[in-house]
Design a protein around this motif. Sequence first.
Motif, PDB file in Angstrom:
ATOM      1  N   GLY A 103       1.352  -1.177  -0.005  1.00 51.70           N
ATOM      2  CA  GLY A 103       0.316  -0.249   0.741  1.00 51.70           C
ATOM      3  C   GLY A 103       1.091   1.079   0.583  1.00 51.70           C
ATOM      4  N   ALA A 104       0.229   2.197  -0.198  1.00 56.90           N
ATOM      5  CA  ALA A 104       0.513   3.534  -0.774  1.00 56.90           C
ATOM      6  C   ALA A 104       0.288   4.424   0.109  1.00 56.90           C
ATOM      7  N   ALA A 105       1.394   4.643   1.344  1.00 56.09           N
ATOM      8  CA  ALA A 105       0.298   5.903   2.551  1.00 56.09           C
ATOM      9  C   ALA A 105       1.215   7.224   1.857  1.00 56.09           C
ATOM     10  N   TRP A 106       0.273   8.653   2.093  1.00 53.74           N
ATOM     11  CA  TRP A 106       0.911   9.635   1.610  1.00 53.74           C
ATOM     12  C   TRP A 106       0.422   9.973   3.282  1.00 53.74           C
ATOM     13  N   THR A 107       2.263  10.765   2.985  1.00 55.25           N
ATOM     14  CA  THR A 107       3.174  11.228   4.579  1.00 55.25           C
ATOM     15  C   THR A 107       3.193  12.642   4.810  1.00 55.25           C
ATOM     16  N   ALA A 108       2.476  13.509   3.979  1.00 57.18           N
ATOM     17  CA  ALA A 108       3.236  15.207   4.113  1.00 57.18           C
ATOM     18  C   ALA A 108       2.706  15.775   5.525  1.00 57.18           C
ATOM     19  N   THR A 109       1.314  15.075   6.163  1.00 54.83           N
ATOM     20  CA  THR A 109       1.056  15.183   6.826  1.00 54.83           C
ATOM     21  C   THR A 109       1.161  13.417   8.290  1.00 54.83           C
ATOM     22  N   GLN A 110       1.343  14.065   9.530  1.00 55.19           N
ATOM     23  CA  GLN A 110       0.979  12.854  10.719  1.00 55.19           C
ATOM     24  C   GLN A 110       0.612  12.271   9.895  1.00 55.19           C
ATOM     25  N   VAL A 111       0.933  10.761  10.089  1.00 59.46           N
ATOM     26  CA  VAL A 111      -0.178   9.339   9.849  1.00 59.46           C
ATOM     27  C   VAL A 111      -0.267   8.420  10.528  1.00 59.46           C
ATOM     28  N   GLN A 112      -1.072   7.827  11.087  1.00 61.42           N
ATOM     29  CA  GLN A 112      -0.349   6.079  11.781  1.00 61.42           C
ATOM     30  C   GLN A 112      -0.057   5.193  10.472  1.00 61.42           C
ATOM     31  N   ILE A 113       0.830   4.911  10.590  1.00 63.33           N
ATOM     32  CA  ILE A 113       1.774   4.643   9.661  1.00 63.33           C
ATOM     33  C   ILE A 113       1.489   2.248   9.501  1.00 63.33           C
ATOM     34  N   GLU A 114       1.153   2.344  10.718  1.00 67.06           N
ATOM     35  CA  GLU A 114       0.741   0.923  10.882  1.00 67.06           C
ATOM     36  C   GLU A 114      -0.679   0.631  10.493  1.00 67.06           C
ATOM     37  N   SER A 115      -1.462   1.733  10.205  1.00 63.40           N
ATOM     38  CA  SER A 115      -3.124   1.718  10.304  1.00 63.40           C
ATOM     39  C   SER A 115      -3.179   1.491   8.369  1.00 63.40           C
ATOM     40  N   GLN A 116      -3.654   0.282   7.922  1.00 60.72           N
ATOM     41  CA  GLN A 116      -3.982   0.255   6.721  1.00 60.72           C
ATOM     42  C   GLN A 116      -5.004   1.129   5.903  1.00 60.72           C
ATOM     43  N   TYR A 117      -5.884   2.159   7.276  1.00 61.31           N
ATOM     44  CA  TYR A 117      -6.590   3.109   6.611  1.00 61.31           C
ATOM     45  C   TYR A 117      -6.280   4.746   6.326  1.00 61.31           C
ATOM     46  N   GLU A 118      -4.608   4.309   6.548  1.00 63.40           N
ATOM     47  CA  GLU A 118      -4.351   5.723   6.048  1.00 63.40           C
ATOM     48  C   GLU A 118      -3.354   5.295   4.976  1.00 63.40           C
ATOM     49  N   TYR A 119      -3.751   4.384   3.905  1.00 66.69           N
ATOM     50  CA  TYR A 119      -3.039   4.132   2.412  1.00 66.69           C
ATOM     51  C   TYR A 119      -4.137   4.176   1.559  1.00 66.69           C
ATOM     52  N   GLN A 120      -4.278   5.040   0.492  1.00 71.69           N
ATOM     53  CA  GLN A 120      -4.714   5.436  -0.070  1.00 71.69           C
ATOM     54  C   GLN A 120      -4.940   4.286  -0.821  1.00 71.69           C
ATOM     55  N   TYR A 121      -3.624   2.891  -1.661  1.00 71.45           N
ATOM     56  CA  TYR A 121      -3.371   2.907  -2.840  1.00 71.45           C
ATOM     57  C   TYR A 121      -2.707   1.483  -2.375  1.00 71.45           C
ATOM     58  N   TRP A 122      -3.925   0.929  -3.057  1.00 71.75           N
ATOM     59  CA  TRP A 122      -3.560  -0.888  -2.769  1.00 71.75           C
ATOM     60  C   TRP A 122      -3.096  -1.776  -4.201  1.00 71.75           C
ATOM     61  N   GLY A 123      -1.911  -2.719  -4.173  1.00 71.28           N
ATOM     62  CA  GLY A 123      -2.128  -3.931  -4.764  1.00 71.28           C
ATOM     63  C   GLY A 123      -2.721  -4.666  -5.273  1.00 71.28           C
ATOM     64  N   GLN A 124      -2.893  -5.584  -5.615  1.00 71.41           N
ATOM     65  CA  GLN A 124      -3.261  -6.709  -5.623  1.00 71.41           C
ATOM     66  C   GLN A 124      -2.889  -7.953  -5.002  1.00 71.41           C
ATOM     67  N   GLY A 125      -1.980  -8.080  -4.124  1.00 71.57           N
ATOM     68  CA  GLY A 125      -1.362  -9.029  -3.398  1.00 71.57           C
ATOM     69  C   GLY A 125      -1.071 -10.920  -3.797  1.00 71.57           C
ATOM     70  N   THR A 126       0.012 -10.826  -2.737  1.00 72.79           N
ATOM     71  CA  THR A 126       0.964 -12.133  -3.805  1.00 72.79           C
ATOM     72  C   THR A 126       0.491 -13.139  -1.989  1.00 72.79           C
ATOM     73  N   GLN A 127       0.819 -14.466  -2.703  1.00 75.30           N
ATOM     74  CA  GLN A 127       0.411 -15.096  -1.933  1.00 75.30           C
ATOM     75  C   GLN A 127       2.174 -15.256  -1.377  1.00 75.30           C
ATOM     76  N   VAL A 128       1.847 -15.518  -0.041  1.00 74.87           N
ATOM     77  CA  VAL A 128       3.288 -16.413   0.347  1.00 74.87           C
ATOM     78  C   VAL A 128       2.810 -17.019   1.511  1.00 74.87           C
ATOM     79  N   THR A 129       3.842 -18.696   0.809  1.00 71.73           N
ATOM     80  CA  THR A 129       3.216 -19.916   2.050  1.00 71.73           C
ATOM     81  C   THR A 129       4.457 -20.384   2.381  1.00 71.73           C
ATOM     82  N   VAL A 130       4.092 -20.700   3.879  1.00 68.37           N
ATOM     83  CA  VAL A 130       5.061 -21.719   4.206  1.00 68.37           C
ATOM     84  C   VAL A 130       4.754 -22.759   4.935  1.00 68.37           C
ATOM     85  N   SER A 131       6.063 -23.770   4.083  1.00 71.65           N
ATOM     86  CA  SER A 131       5.361 -25.286   4.244  1.00 71.65           C
ATOM     87  C   SER A 131       6.164 -25.102   5.595  1.00 71.65           C
ATOM     88  N   SER A 132       5.410 -26.034   6.918  1.00 67.96           N
ATOM     89  CA  SER A 132       6.277 -26.874   8.323  1.00 67.96           C
ATOM     90  C   SER A 132       7.304 -27.676   7.665  1.00 67.96           C
TER      91      SER A 132
END
Length: 126
Positions: free
Chosen positions: A97-126
């Motif tokens: 995700g891309a978050a506009w940070t010209a002002t103070q933001v909660q960078i850990e919050s997904q709701y601060e991010y204006q744009y998102w990619g489609q996602g990529t799957q990561v699978t870790v086998s035991s």
Amino acid sequence: QVQLVESGGGLVQAGGSLRLSCTASARTLSNYALGWFRQAPGKERQFVAAITWNFGNRYYADSVEGRFTISRDSAKNTAYLQMNSLEPEDTAVYYCGAAWTATQVQIESQYEYQYWGQGTQVTVSS
């Protein structure tokens, strides 16, 4: 205005490594942060790591501190997430995700991010 494309996901064994890439279409990412979030089945989307473009400040979730490294290549408008010592608990769809940070933001919050990619799957086998 900002399009994001993730790549690099896949299947790895526990203890292995993987590097994710997030490439943005913007002319410049000044005053933005690129962040990585992940979502496992049945769980809420979780902050993983973020990096600010202006100064390269890095932020990590406690669960990945010391194992994951986020970095940026400004010339390529690309952020990377180097994931080492992967655990089955890291299995998730990883989103950039891309978050506009010209002002103070909660960078850990997904709701601060204006744009998102489609996602990529990561699978870790035991």
